[in-house]
Design a protein around this motif. Sequence first.
Motif, mmCIF file in Angstrom:
data_model
loop_
_atom_site.group_PDB
_atom_site.id
_atom_site.type_symbol
_atom_site.label_atom_id
_atom_site.label_comp_id
_atom_site.label_asym_id
_atom_site.label_seq_id
_atom_site.Cartn_x
_atom_site.Cartn_y
_atom_site.Cartn_z
ATOM 1 N N ALA A 1 -9.778 8.363 1.000
ATOM 2 C CA ALA A 1 -10.734 7.808 0.049
ATOM 3 C C ALA A 1 -11.850 8.814 -0.217
ATOM 4 O O ALA A 1 -12.216 9.597 0.672
ATOM 5 N N PRO A 2 -12.427 8.814 -1.411
ATOM 6 C CA PRO A 2 -13.449 9.804 -1.760
ATOM 7 C C PRO A 2 -14.622 9.858 -0.801
ATOM 8 O O PRO A 2 -15.142 10.945 -0.513
ATOM 9 N N GLU A 3 -15.065 8.719 -0.276
ATOM 10 C CA GLU A 3 -16.224 8.730 0.619
ATOM 11 C C GLU A 3 -15.934 9.447 1.934
ATOM 12 O O GLU A 3 -16.830 10.030 2.547
ATOM 13 N N ARG A 4 -14.683 9.431 2.359
ATOM 14 C CA ARG A 4 -14.334 10.185 3.568
ATOM 15 C C ARG A 4 -14.183 11.671 3.234
ATOM 16 O O ARG A 4 -14.615 12.529 4.009
ATOM 17 N N TYR A 5 -13.566 11.955 2.115
ATOM 18 C CA TYR A 5 -13.436 13.344 1.660
ATOM 19 C C TYR A 5 -14.812 14.008 1.558
ATOM 20 O O TYR A 5 -14.999 15.159 1.982
ATOM 21 N N VAL B 1 0.829 -1.209 0.000
ATOM 22 C CA VAL B 1 0.000 0.000 0.000
ATOM 23 C C VAL B 1 0.862 1.256 0.000
ATOM 24 O O VAL B 1 0.423 2.334 -0.383
ATOM 25 N N SER B 2 2.080 1.123 0.494
ATOM 26 C CA SER B 2 3.110 2.184 0.512
ATOM 27 C C SER B 2 2.821 3.327 1.472
ATOM 28 O O SER B 2 3.615 4.259 1.565
ATOM 29 N N MET B 3 1.721 3.295 2.227
ATOM 30 C CA MET B 3 1.458 4.398 3.149
ATOM 31 C C MET B 3 2.353 4.319 4.391
ATOM 32 O O MET B 3 2.788 5.357 4.906
ATOM 33 N N PHE B 4 2.660 3.110 4.861
ATOM 34 C CA PHE B 4 3.508 2.974 6.042
ATOM 35 C C PHE B 4 4.982 3.078 5.655
ATOM 36 O O PHE B 4 5.757 3.749 6.355
ATOM 37 N N PHE C 1 -4.792 8.516 -2.382
ATOM 38 C CA PHE C 1 -3.381 8.108 -2.452
ATOM 39 C C PHE C 1 -3.200 6.778 -3.158
ATOM 40 O O PHE C 1 -2.194 6.557 -3.847
ATOM 41 N N ALA C 2 -4.159 5.855 -3.006
ATOM 42 C CA ALA C 2 -4.010 4.519 -3.584
ATOM 43 C C ALA C 2 -3.965 4.559 -5.108
ATOM 44 O O ALA C 2 -3.471 3.611 -5.741
ATOM 45 N N GLU C 3 -4.451 5.639 -5.705
ATOM 46 C CA GLU C 3 -4.446 5.750 -7.159
ATOM 47 C C GLU C 3 -3.060 6.090 -7.706
ATOM 48 O O GLU C 3 -2.876 6.151 -8.918
ATOM 49 N N GLY D 1 -0.420 -2.374 -6.441
ATOM 50 C CA GLY D 1 0.719 -2.289 -5.531
ATOM 51 C C GLY D 1 1.994 -1.759 -6.149
ATOM 52 O O GLY D 1 2.946 -1.469 -5.426
ATOM 53 N N LYS D 2 2.035 -1.628 -7.464
ATOM 54 C CA LYS D 2 3.222 -1.117 -8.144
ATOM 55 C C LYS D 2 3.015 0.357 -8.503
ATOM 56 O O LYS D 2 1.929 0.759 -8.925
ATOM 57 N N TRP D 3 4.067 1.148 -8.368
ATOM 58 C CA TRP D 3 3.964 2.577 -8.611
ATOM 59 C C TRP D 3 3.760 2.882 -10.094
ATOM 60 O O TRP D 3 4.418 2.307 -10.957
ATOM 61 N N LYS D 4 2.834 3.783 -10.351
ATOM 62 C CA LYS D 4 2.622 4.244 -11.719
ATOM 63 C C LYS D 4 3.801 5.119 -12.139
ATOM 64 O O LYS D 4 4.454 5.743 -11.293
ATOM 65 N N PRO D 5 4.089 5.193 -13.441
ATOM 66 C CA PRO D 5 5.208 6.022 -13.910
ATOM 67 C C PRO D 5 4.900 7.505 -13.774
ATOM 68 O O PRO D 5 3.757 7.910 -13.528
ATOM 69 N N ALA D 6 5.928 8.322 -13.944
ATOM 70 C CA ALA D 6 5.797 9.768 -13.771
ATOM 71 C C ALA D 6 4.697 10.356 -14.648
ATOM 72 O O ALA D 6 3.949 11.256 -14.210
#
Length: 275
Positions: free
Chosen positions: A171-175, A96-99, A197-199, A204-209
């Motif tokens: 997440a959008p529902e919290r926003y 998830v990369s948040m931690f 952030f998950a987008e 699980g792999k980072w999207k390119p620049a």
Amino acid sequence: MIVTTEWLREKQNQNEDQVVVIDCRFDLADPAKGAALYEESHIPGAYYAHLDHHLSGEKGQGGGRHPLPDMTVFAAFMESCGVSDDTFVVAYDDGVSMFAGRLWWLLTYAGHKHACILDGGFSAWTSEGLPVTKKQPARKTGELTLQLQPGMIASAEEVAEGGALLIDSRAPERYLGETEPLDRVPGHIPGAINRFFAEAMDNGKWKPAEAQQVRFTGIEPDEPVIVYCGSGVSATPNILALQQAGFTNVKLYPGSYSEWSSDESRPIETERHDR
């Protein structure tokens, strides 16, 4: 900032002391789970960093649910894992990369120039059949020079001034205030746009620049940006993604929505904003 499993394996094979691996797996609903998973199996040589114990400070003195740690204490913990100024530090979680992002951000804030996140985390490592172990490494002694970067942080007062674009990473529902499982009142800080952030990742792999640039379309590269989430943890992948995309004026509001919403005098809204 983002390294592959191949890169990490090669570095470990070349020089075990050149790279320090930190396991940051954590479950917000079960704070003991990450440490239990680490004891069950982890990347060889990895140390464990607990979100509440190592990557956050004491609660109750402001700063939201996960206030920043005492950075002298944090630096000492990093040194006990063998981190010195020239050490590559590779943080991982379950993908998830948040931690892992929290550790990456803290080290960068501390002035360390070689902090990285493992792309895909532990899930990517194990899916490729790479070795794991239960053995915990011995404590070491590093020499980490603490050079705090105050320009990376925004206070609640700076957020209230309205001089920067706010990005809500939840997440959008919290926003939108449709649900709020943790904080006093649902909604978001007035004027904030939402970029979950998950987008920043795909399976699980980072999207390119280029893909990160698309996520932040409409924002000028040098525009002042303040990123927040619930407690200053899941905002960190968005900060890294913004850097990937070439943005140069990005800060974290560490207290985030948990701090903002705890003060009844501060305004809250549920209206969507966008660029």
